[in-house]
Write an enzyme that holds these catalytic residues in place. Structure first.
Site, PDB file in Angstrom:
ATOM      1  N   GLU A 149       9.346  -4.215  10.669  1.00  0.00           N
ATOM      2  CA  GLU A 149       9.865  -2.061  10.125  1.00  0.00           C
ATOM      3  C   GLU A 149      10.527  -1.865  10.880  1.00  0.00           C
ATOM      4  OE1 GLU A 149       7.058  -0.820   7.470  1.00  0.00           O
ATOM      5  OE2 GLU A 149       8.418   1.216   7.568  1.00  0.00           O
ATOM      6  N   ASP A 208      -1.197  -6.427  -0.662  1.00  0.00           N
ATOM      7  CA  ASP A 208      -1.125  -5.732   0.857  1.00  0.00           C
ATOM      8  C   ASP A 208      -3.213  -5.481   0.713  1.00  0.00           C
ATOM      9  OD1 ASP A 208       0.215  -5.020   3.615  1.00  0.00           O
ATOM     10  OD2 ASP A 208       0.390  -3.133   2.092  1.00  0.00           O
ATOM     11  N   GLU A 233      -0.798  -5.429   8.900  1.00  0.00           N
ATOM     12  CA  GLU A 233       0.187  -5.340   9.471  1.00  0.00           C
ATOM     13  C   GLU A 233      -0.535  -5.130  10.713  1.00  0.00           C
ATOM     14  OE1 GLU A 233       0.588  -0.889   8.608  1.00  0.00           O
ATOM     15  OE2 GLU A 233       1.048  -0.942   6.849  1.00  0.00           O
ATOM     16  N   LYS A 253      -0.828  -9.752   2.823  1.00  0.00           N
ATOM     17  CA  LYS A 253       0.068  -9.525   4.004  1.00  0.00           C
ATOM     18  C   LYS A 253      -0.607  -7.867   4.901  1.00  0.00           C
ATOM     19  CE  LYS A 253       3.516  -5.952   3.502  1.00  0.00           C
ATOM     20  NZ  LYS A 253       2.740  -4.865   4.548  1.00  0.00           N
ATOM     21  N   ASP A 308       0.926  -1.356   0.123  1.00  0.00           N
ATOM     22  CA  ASP A 308      -0.222  -0.531   0.167  1.00  0.00           C
ATOM     23  C   ASP A 308       0.866   1.321  -0.091  1.00  0.00           C
ATOM     24  OD1 ASP A 308       0.962   0.090   2.124  1.00  0.00           O
ATOM     25  OD2 ASP A 308      -0.847   0.095   3.814  1.00  0.00           O
ATOM     26  N   SER A 309       1.943   0.788   0.784  1.00  0.00           N
ATOM     27  CA  SER A 309       2.520   2.151  -0.148  1.00  0.00           C
ATOM     28  C   SER A 309       2.805   2.531  -1.358  1.00  0.00           C
ATOM     29  CB  SER A 309       4.591   1.514  -0.457  1.00  0.00           C
ATOM     30  OG  SER A 309       4.865   0.920  -0.745  1.00  0.00           O
TER      31      SER A 309
HETATM   32  O1  KIV Z   1       3.118  -1.389   1.467  1.00  0.00           O
HETATM   33  C1  KIV Z   1       4.387  -1.494   1.603  1.00  0.00           C
HETATM   34  O2  KIV Z   1       5.287  -1.283   0.369  1.00  0.00           O
HETATM   35  C2  KIV Z   1       5.080  -2.360   2.620  1.00  0.00           C
HETATM   36  C3  KIV Z   1       6.392  -2.652   2.300  1.00  0.00           C
HETATM   37  C4  KIV Z   1       7.329  -1.290   3.436  1.00  0.00           C
HETATM   38  C5  KIV Z   1       7.095  -3.552   3.742  1.00  0.00           C
HETATM   39  O3  KIV Z   1       4.570  -2.860   3.520  1.00  0.00           O
END
Ligand code: KIV
Length: 283
Positions: free
Chosen positions: A185, A86, A118, A116, A47-48
Site C-alpha cells: 500500500e 482482515d 499488517e 490478512k 478493517d477499513s
Molecule cells: O482494510 C482494508 O480495506 C485494507 C485494504 C486497504 C487493502 O486493508
C-alpha cells in the site's frame, strides 16, 4: 477469474501466468453478491469497515466481533471469489498463540477462506505460526493503516532508498514466512515494480503503481459511496452518493406532498368487501 471457487493456488498461479489479480473490499451481503457477480478474484472484508461503514476515525477500534459479524454477511453472498478476513489491531500483536486463535476464529466463526494481517519483518514469526497451523495468510506492507500514527499518518511509504529497501526486506521476510500473497500500500510506482520482482508470491497493490501482480481498492471509495477522504490512488468509477441522496430527497418530497404511494404501489380491496366492512364499522 472463472465460475468455480477461487483458491489460494489459483491466486499463486495467476502470477506465474502473468494474469493480473482483481481484489475489492466488501462488508455486507449485497456487496458480497455484487462483487461475486462482477467476477472479481478476491474479496477482502477489510478493517477499513471501521471508517467507511462504522464512521470511526481509523481502524484501531475495530474488534474481532465486528470482523466476524461482517465476514459472515459477505460470505453468504460471495461464492466464487477467495474471501479474505482482515485481522483487527491487537488480535495478532501480543503473541503467536493469540494470533493463531484469532485467525482460527475468523475462519471458523466468520467463514472466510484466508486471513490478512499488517506488518513485515516484525511479524514474520507470527505469520509463520499461523501458516503452520494450517491457515493461509496474506501479508500487508508499505502503508499499514493500523499503525499509521507510528508511520507519520496516512502517507506514502518508501520515499528514500533506505526506507524502500526496508519494504523490499519486509516483502522477502513475509515470503519466507509463508504468505500466499501480499498487499503493498501507498509506495512509489517504481518501488511497487521492484517488490513484485523480488518475491515469487503475488503482490497486490493499492497505490503501488501498475507494475504489480494485481490491484485492490476499497469499494466504497471506488464507487463514491464514501467520499469524506479520497486518497490519491483511488479512481472513482462512479459517484453513487449523490444518486442515493437524490433518490432519498425525491421520496421525501413525494411523501410530504402525498403523491407516494400511488395506486400502482397500493393494495386493492374489492368494492363488495369494502361495503361489508363499512357496515361492520360502528357509525
Ligand atoms: O482494510 C482494508 O480495506 C485494507 C485494504 C486497504 C487493502 O486493508
Amino acid at each position: 477469474m472463472s465460475d468455480k471457487k477461487v483458491t489460494v493456488l489459483d491466486v499463486q498461479q495467476a502470477k506465474k501466468d502473468g494474469r493480473k489479480l482483481v481484489m475489492v473490499t466488501a462488508y455486507d451481503y449485497p456487496f458480497g453478491l455484487m462483487a461475486d457477480e462482477a467476477g472479481v478474484d478476491i474479496v477482502l472484508i477489510g478493517d477499513s469497515l471501521g471508517m467507511v461503514v462504522m464512521g470511526l476515525e481509523g481502524t484501531v477500534e475495530v474488534t474481532m466481533e465486528h470482523m466476524i459479524h461482517h465476514i459472515r454477511a459477505v460470505v453468504r453472498g460471495c461464492k466464487g471469489p477467495l474471501v479474505v478476513g482482515d485481522m483487527p489491531f491487537m488480535s495478532y500483536n501480543t503473541s503467536i498463540r493469540e494470533a493463531i486463535i484469532n485467525a482460527g476464529r475468523l475462519m471458523k466463526e466468520g467463514g472466510c477462506d484466508v486471513v490478512k494481517l499488517e506488518g513485515g519483518i516484525d511479524f514474520a514469526t507470527t505469520v509463520e505460526g499461523i501458516v503452520k497451523a494450517g491457515i493461509p495468510v496474506q501479508g500487508h506492507i508499505g502503508l499499514t493503516p493500523q499503525t499509521a500514527s507510528a508511520l507519520g499518518g496516512f502517507k506514502m511509504q518508501g520515499k528514500d532508498a533506505k526506507a524502500a529497501m526496508r519494504i523490499i526486506d519486509d516483502a522477502k521476510a513475509l515470503e519466507d514466512a509463508g504468505v500466499f500473497s501480499m498487499i503493498l500500500e501507498a509506495v512509489p510506482a517504481p518501488l511497487g515494480k521492484l517488490v513484485a520482482k523480488a518475491v515469487s508470491v503475488p503482490v497486490i497493490g493499492i497505490g503501488a503503481g501498475v507494475d504489480v501482480d494485481g490491484q485492490v481498492l476499497v469499494t466504497h471509495d471506488m464507487i463514491g459511496l464514501f467520499d469524506k477522504f479520497v486518497p490519491k490512488f483511488v479512481k472513482q468509477y462512479t459517484k453513487i452518493r449523490p444518486t442515493i441522496i437524490n433518490a432519498l430527497k425525491a421520496y421525501k418530497d413525494e411523501v410530504v406532498e402525498a403523491s407516494f404511494p400511488g395506486t400502482e404501489h397500493s393494495f386493492k380491496m374489492s368494492d363488495k368487501a369494502l361495503e361489508q366492512l363499512k357496515k361492520l364499522m360502528p357509525s
